[in-house]
Design a protein around this motif. Structure first.
Motif, PDB file in Angstrom:
ATOM      1  N   LEU A  38       0.822  -1.214   0.000  1.00  0.00           N
ATOM      2  CA  LEU A  38       0.000   0.000   0.000  1.00  0.00           C
ATOM      3  C   LEU A  38       0.855   1.261   0.000  1.00  0.00           C
ATOM      4  O   LEU A  38       0.548   2.227  -0.710  1.00  0.00           O
ATOM      5  CB  LEU A  38      -0.934   0.010   1.213  1.00  0.00           C
ATOM      6  CG  LEU A  38      -2.110  -0.948   1.143  1.00  0.00           C
ATOM      7  CD1 LEU A  38      -2.873  -0.944   2.458  1.00  0.00           C
ATOM      8  CD2 LEU A  38      -3.030  -0.576   0.002  1.00  0.00           C
ATOM      9  N   VAL A  39       1.938   1.250   0.758  1.00  0.00           N
ATOM     10  CA  VAL A  39       2.816   2.415   0.795  1.00  0.00           C
ATOM     11  C   VAL A  39       3.489   2.627  -0.559  1.00  0.00           C
ATOM     12  O   VAL A  39       3.566   3.753  -1.066  1.00  0.00           O
ATOM     13  CB  VAL A  39       3.852   2.270   1.926  1.00  0.00           C
ATOM     14  CG1 VAL A  39       4.946   3.301   1.800  1.00  0.00           C
ATOM     15  CG2 VAL A  39       3.172   2.373   3.276  1.00  0.00           C
ATOM     16  N   VAL A  40       3.957   1.546  -1.183  1.00  0.00           N
ATOM     17  CA  VAL A  40       4.608   1.663  -2.494  1.00  0.00           C
ATOM     18  C   VAL A  40       3.608   2.131  -3.543  1.00  0.00           C
ATOM     19  O   VAL A  40       3.913   2.984  -4.380  1.00  0.00           O
ATOM     20  CB  VAL A  40       5.258   0.316  -2.892  1.00  0.00           C
ATOM     21  CG1 VAL A  40       5.668   0.317  -4.355  1.00  0.00           C
ATOM     22  CG2 VAL A  40       6.450   0.031  -2.006  1.00  0.00           C
ATOM     23  N   PHE A  41       2.390   1.606  -3.512  1.00  0.00           N
ATOM     24  CA  PHE A  41       1.360   2.018  -4.467  1.00  0.00           C
ATOM     25  C   PHE A  41       1.033   3.499  -4.304  1.00  0.00           C
ATOM     26  O   PHE A  41       0.959   4.250  -5.285  1.00  0.00           O
ATOM     27  CB  PHE A  41       0.098   1.177  -4.282  1.00  0.00           C
ATOM     28  CG  PHE A  41      -1.031   1.586  -5.173  1.00  0.00           C
ATOM     29  CD1 PHE A  41      -1.018   1.278  -6.523  1.00  0.00           C
ATOM     30  CD2 PHE A  41      -2.102   2.300  -4.662  1.00  0.00           C
ATOM     31  CE1 PHE A  41      -2.059   1.669  -7.346  1.00  0.00           C
ATOM     32  CE2 PHE A  41      -3.145   2.693  -5.476  1.00  0.00           C
ATOM     33  CZ  PHE A  41      -3.119   2.371  -6.821  1.00  0.00           C
ATOM     34  N   THR A  42       0.850   3.942  -3.062  1.00  0.00           N
ATOM     35  CA  THR A  42       0.535   5.344  -2.814  1.00  0.00           C
ATOM     36  C   THR A  42       1.678   6.245  -3.261  1.00  0.00           C
ATOM     37  O   THR A  42       1.456   7.286  -3.891  1.00  0.00           O
ATOM     38  CB  THR A  42       0.244   5.564  -1.319  1.00  0.00           C
ATOM     39  OG1 THR A  42      -0.806   4.677  -0.921  1.00  0.00           O
ATOM     40  CG2 THR A  42      -0.174   6.987  -1.039  1.00  0.00           C
ATOM     41  N   GLY A  43       2.892   5.841  -2.969  1.00  0.00           N
ATOM     42  CA  GLY A  43       4.052   6.620  -3.400  1.00  0.00           C
ATOM     43  C   GLY A  43       4.160   6.703  -4.914  1.00  0.00           C
ATOM     44  O   GLY A  43       4.499   7.751  -5.469  1.00  0.00           O
ATOM     45  N   THR A  44       3.860   5.600  -5.591  1.00  0.00           N
ATOM     46  CA  THR A  44       3.912   5.587  -7.057  1.00  0.00           C
ATOM     47  C   THR A  44       2.867   6.526  -7.655  1.00  0.00           C
ATOM     48  O   THR A  44       3.162   7.275  -8.592  1.00  0.00           O
ATOM     49  CB  THR A  44       3.699   4.156  -7.578  1.00  0.00           C
ATOM     50  OG1 THR A  44       4.676   3.304  -6.993  1.00  0.00           O
ATOM     51  CG2 THR A  44       3.792   4.098  -9.082  1.00  0.00           C
ATOM     52  N   VAL A  45       1.674   6.497  -7.102  1.00  0.00           N
ATOM     53  CA  VAL A  45       0.609   7.375  -7.609  1.00  0.00           C
ATOM     54  C   VAL A  45       0.983   8.836  -7.410  1.00  0.00           C
ATOM     55  O   VAL A  45       0.832   9.658  -8.320  1.00  0.00           O
ATOM     56  CB  VAL A  45      -0.736   7.045  -6.928  1.00  0.00           C
ATOM     57  CG1 VAL A  45      -1.782   8.106  -7.213  1.00  0.00           C
ATOM     58  CG2 VAL A  45      -1.245   5.688  -7.380  1.00  0.00           C
ATOM     59  N   VAL A  46       1.511   9.169  -6.240  1.00  0.00           N
ATOM     60  CA  VAL A  46       1.903  10.552  -5.978  1.00  0.00           C
ATOM     61  C   VAL A  46       3.039  10.977  -6.909  1.00  0.00           C
ATOM     62  O   VAL A  46       3.032  12.080  -7.460  1.00  0.00           O
ATOM     63  CB  VAL A  46       2.285  10.731  -4.490  1.00  0.00           C
ATOM     64  CG1 VAL A  46       2.955  12.072  -4.242  1.00  0.00           C
ATOM     65  CG2 VAL A  46       1.060  10.576  -3.613  1.00  0.00           C
ATOM     66  N   LEU A  47       4.018  10.096  -7.110  1.00  0.00           N
ATOM     67  CA  LEU A  47       5.131  10.405  -8.004  1.00  0.00           C
ATOM     68  C   LEU A  47       4.654  10.614  -9.439  1.00  0.00           C
ATOM     69  O   LEU A  47       5.074  11.564 -10.113  1.00  0.00           O
ATOM     70  CB  LEU A  47       6.173   9.290  -7.956  1.00  0.00           C
ATOM     71  CG  LEU A  47       7.401   9.478  -8.843  1.00  0.00           C
ATOM     72  CD1 LEU A  47       8.223  10.655  -8.340  1.00  0.00           C
ATOM     73  CD2 LEU A  47       8.229   8.218  -8.869  1.00  0.00           C
ATOM     74  N   LEU A  48       3.768   9.765  -9.921  1.00  0.00           N
ATOM     75  CA  LEU A  48       3.243   9.928 -11.281  1.00  0.00           C
ATOM     76  C   LEU A  48       2.436  11.215 -11.427  1.00  0.00           C
ATOM     77  O   LEU A  48       2.492  11.874 -12.470  1.00  0.00           O
ATOM     78  CB  LEU A  48       2.408   8.712 -11.669  1.00  0.00           C
ATOM     79  CG  LEU A  48       3.191   7.427 -11.923  1.00  0.00           C
ATOM     80  CD1 LEU A  48       2.250   6.260 -12.177  1.00  0.00           C
ATOM     81  CD2 LEU A  48       4.141   7.595 -13.081  1.00  0.00           C
ATOM     82  N   LEU A  49       1.679  11.575 -10.390  1.00  0.00           N
ATOM     83  CA  LEU A  49       0.941  12.836 -10.437  1.00  0.00           C
ATOM     84  C   LEU A  49       1.889  14.029 -10.496  1.00  0.00           C
ATOM     85  O   LEU A  49       1.653  14.987 -11.246  1.00  0.00           O
ATOM     86  CB  LEU A  49       0.018  12.962  -9.225  1.00  0.00           C
ATOM     87  CG  LEU A  49      -1.278  12.185  -9.292  1.00  0.00           C
ATOM     88  CD1 LEU A  49      -1.996  12.236  -7.950  1.00  0.00           C
ATOM     89  CD2 LEU A  49      -2.176  12.727 -10.384  1.00  0.00           C
ATOM     90  N   LEU A  50       2.964  13.976  -9.717  1.00  0.00           N
ATOM     91  CA  LEU A  50       3.938  15.066  -9.753  1.00  0.00           C
ATOM     92  C   LEU A  50       4.617  15.164 -11.113  1.00  0.00           C
ATOM     93  O   LEU A  50       4.825  16.264 -11.636  1.00  0.00           O
ATOM     94  CB  LEU A  50       4.984  14.862  -8.658  1.00  0.00           C
ATOM     95  CG  LEU A  50       4.519  15.144  -7.235  1.00  0.00           C
ATOM     96  CD1 LEU A  50       5.593  14.739  -6.241  1.00  0.00           C
ATOM     97  CD2 LEU A  50       4.160  16.604  -7.074  1.00  0.00           C
TER      98      LEU A  50
END
Length: 78
Positions: A38-50
């Motif tokens: 869950l942490v990796v998924f959330t981090g990936t989504v935030v990184l892609l949004l940035l």
């Protein structure tokens, strides 16, 4: 009234997350793995949004490349 209820809900979610983080060292390996996913998924989504926002904002900073233009003249009929 709705804003205070929203803030209270966010606060309760934060409390549950903090409690989960405190219990993580004693958790089973499956729970640790699920939390890590869950942490990796959330981090990936935030990184892609940035990255997407940065690309869209900086697209206007660079001049656009235009292809070679050819002149079109009038057609002559036989």
């Amino acid at each position: 009234m709705a804003a205070s209820k929203f803030v209270q809900e966010i606060h309760s979610i934060g409390d549950r997350l903090l409690l989960k983080l405190q219990r993580l060292p004693q958790a089973e390996p499956v729970e640790v793995l699920a939390f890590s996913v869950l942490v990796v998924f959330t981090g990936t989504v935030v990184l892609l949004l940035l990255i997407a926002c940065g690309f869209c904002c900086c697209q206007y900073c660079w001049p656009r490349r235009r292809g070679r233009r050819t002149q079109v003249g009038p057609m002559t009929l036989p």
